[in-house]
Design a protein around this motif. Sequence first.
Motif, PDB file in Angstrom:
ATOM      1  N   ALA A 104       0.827  -1.212   0.000  1.00  0.00           N
ATOM      2  CA  ALA A 104       0.000   0.000   0.000  1.00  0.00           C
ATOM      3  C   ALA A 104       0.857   1.256   0.000  1.00  0.00           C
ATOM      4  O   ALA A 104       0.448   2.293  -0.532  1.00  0.00           O
ATOM      5  N   VAL A 105       2.051   1.182   0.609  1.00  0.00           N
ATOM      6  CA  VAL A 105       2.938   2.352   0.620  1.00  0.00           C
ATOM      7  C   VAL A 105       3.295   2.757  -0.797  1.00  0.00           C
ATOM      8  O   VAL A 105       3.146   3.920  -1.195  1.00  0.00           O
ATOM      9  N   SER A 106       3.762   1.792  -1.591  1.00  0.00           N
ATOM     10  CA  SER A 106       4.145   2.096  -2.967  1.00  0.00           C
ATOM     11  C   SER A 106       2.953   2.559  -3.791  1.00  0.00           C
ATOM     12  O   SER A 106       3.051   3.506  -4.577  1.00  0.00           O
ATOM     13  N   ILE A 111       0.176   6.609  -6.749  1.00  0.00           N
ATOM     14  CA  ILE A 111      -1.071   7.261  -7.161  1.00  0.00           C
ATOM     15  C   ILE A 111      -1.010   8.759  -6.886  1.00  0.00           C
ATOM     16  O   ILE A 111      -1.439   9.576  -7.706  1.00  0.00           O
ATOM     17  N   ALA A 112      -0.470   9.130  -5.720  1.00  0.00           N
ATOM     18  CA  ALA A 112      -0.370  10.556  -5.386  1.00  0.00           C
ATOM     19  C   ALA A 112       0.527  11.291  -6.384  1.00  0.00           C
ATOM     20  O   ALA A 112       0.224  12.422  -6.791  1.00  0.00           O
ATOM     21  N   ILE A 113       1.629  10.660  -6.781  1.00  0.00           N
ATOM     22  CA  ILE A 113       2.529  11.286  -7.762  1.00  0.00           C
ATOM     23  C   ILE A 113       1.816  11.469  -9.097  1.00  0.00           C
ATOM     24  O   ILE A 113       1.912  12.524  -9.734  1.00  0.00           O
ATOM     25  N   LEU A 114       1.066  10.448  -9.529  1.00  0.00           N
ATOM     26  CA  LEU A 114       0.356  10.541 -10.802  1.00  0.00           C
ATOM     27  C   LEU A 114      -0.741  11.602 -10.745  1.00  0.00           C
ATOM     28  O   LEU A 114      -0.941  12.352 -11.707  1.00  0.00           O
ATOM     29  N   GLY A 165       5.817   7.665 -10.721  1.00  0.00           N
ATOM     30  CA  GLY A 165       4.514   7.208 -10.263  1.00  0.00           C
ATOM     31  C   GLY A 165       4.115   5.893 -10.903  1.00  0.00           C
ATOM     32  O   GLY A 165       3.605   4.989 -10.233  1.00  0.00           O
ATOM     33  N   GLY A 166       4.357   5.769 -12.210  1.00  0.00           N
ATOM     34  CA  GLY A 166       4.036   4.522 -12.901  1.00  0.00           C
ATOM     35  C   GLY A 166       4.860   3.348 -12.411  1.00  0.00           C
ATOM     36  O   GLY A 166       4.350   2.228 -12.274  1.00  0.00           O
ATOM     37  N   ALA A 167       6.138   3.590 -12.126  1.00  0.00           N
ATOM     38  CA  ALA A 167       7.006   2.519 -11.635  1.00  0.00           C
ATOM     39  C   ALA A 167       6.544   2.016 -10.268  1.00  0.00           C
ATOM     40  O   ALA A 167       6.459   0.800 -10.022  1.00  0.00           O
ATOM     41  N   LEU A 168       6.232   2.940  -9.362  1.00  0.00           N
ATOM     42  CA  LEU A 168       5.794   2.544  -8.023  1.00  0.00           C
ATOM     43  C   LEU A 168       4.453   1.825  -8.069  1.00  0.00           C
ATOM     44  O   LEU A 168       4.226   0.860  -7.332  1.00  0.00           O
ATOM     45  N   LEU A 169       3.553   2.288  -8.938  1.00  0.00           N
ATOM     46  CA  LEU A 169       2.241   1.650  -9.031  1.00  0.00           C
ATOM     47  C   LEU A 169       2.347   0.259  -9.651  1.00  0.00           C
ATOM     48  O   LEU A 169       1.684  -0.682  -9.206  1.00  0.00           O
TER      49      LEU A 169
END
Length: 255
Positions: A104-106, A111-114, A165-169
């Motif tokens: 959930a952290v990632s 999501i917040a970055i995107l 953001g895409g990488a973390l999601l």
Amino acid sequence: MSQPHQPVAGGKPGSPLLKSLLPLIVDAGIPIASYYVLSDGFGLGTVAALGWSSVVPALRTVWGLVRSRAVNGLALLMLVVNVVGLATSVVAGDARLMMAKDSAVSSAVGIAILLSLRSRRPLMTAGLKPWVTKGSAAGNAAWDRLLASSERFRRAERRFSAIWGGALLTECVLKVIGAYTLPVHTMVWLGTVLTVVFILLAMVIAGGSCAEPMEKMVKAESERAAGAATGPAQDAKNAAPAAAGAPAAAVGSAE
């Protein structure tokens, strides 16, 4: 970033790099790392580990409100994620659910970055700008001018955050899938590997396609501004001797 970091006035060499990474380290890296250290290294329960790892983002959020009356977005995000994790941990008794919850952290950060791409200042800009400008006044001024006048520069800024953001999601989605399809003991180490791989991928792709071109644009703009400033000064300097010699020439012609 092949160029060596230049000393910054009032600081030490390399300080722009430290300044660019410090917010990410303090607001996201420390809470995430402290959670795993407390839970895996010291054997604390999930609830206790999440609670103690929430201390830094909580203090950062309060300090930001007291000092500048502004909310530290990333610190507040990490605090909310940990609070949600605490609530989930109370009702979670399944090992697979617990592993999925850790991602959930990632996902929340990604999501917040995107979502921040729709704002005037994407979340990752806080770390990107000091790296690109090297913390210099000329670099910061060039950044502001390019941000106001260059669509290519603005696209690169947004693309940098989009890649992160895409990488973390994507990492989060893969970890959730793995938590419910692979053996638990496999996901214990594979989850960490996925995190490291996607962070490295984001650094390489975002650095090569966004940060380095932006750095070159800022350097070129700084040099252009410096040349524009020295041009009139040089013209005035050259004109001064000519002006001083004009009266003498006039006297000579009169004679």
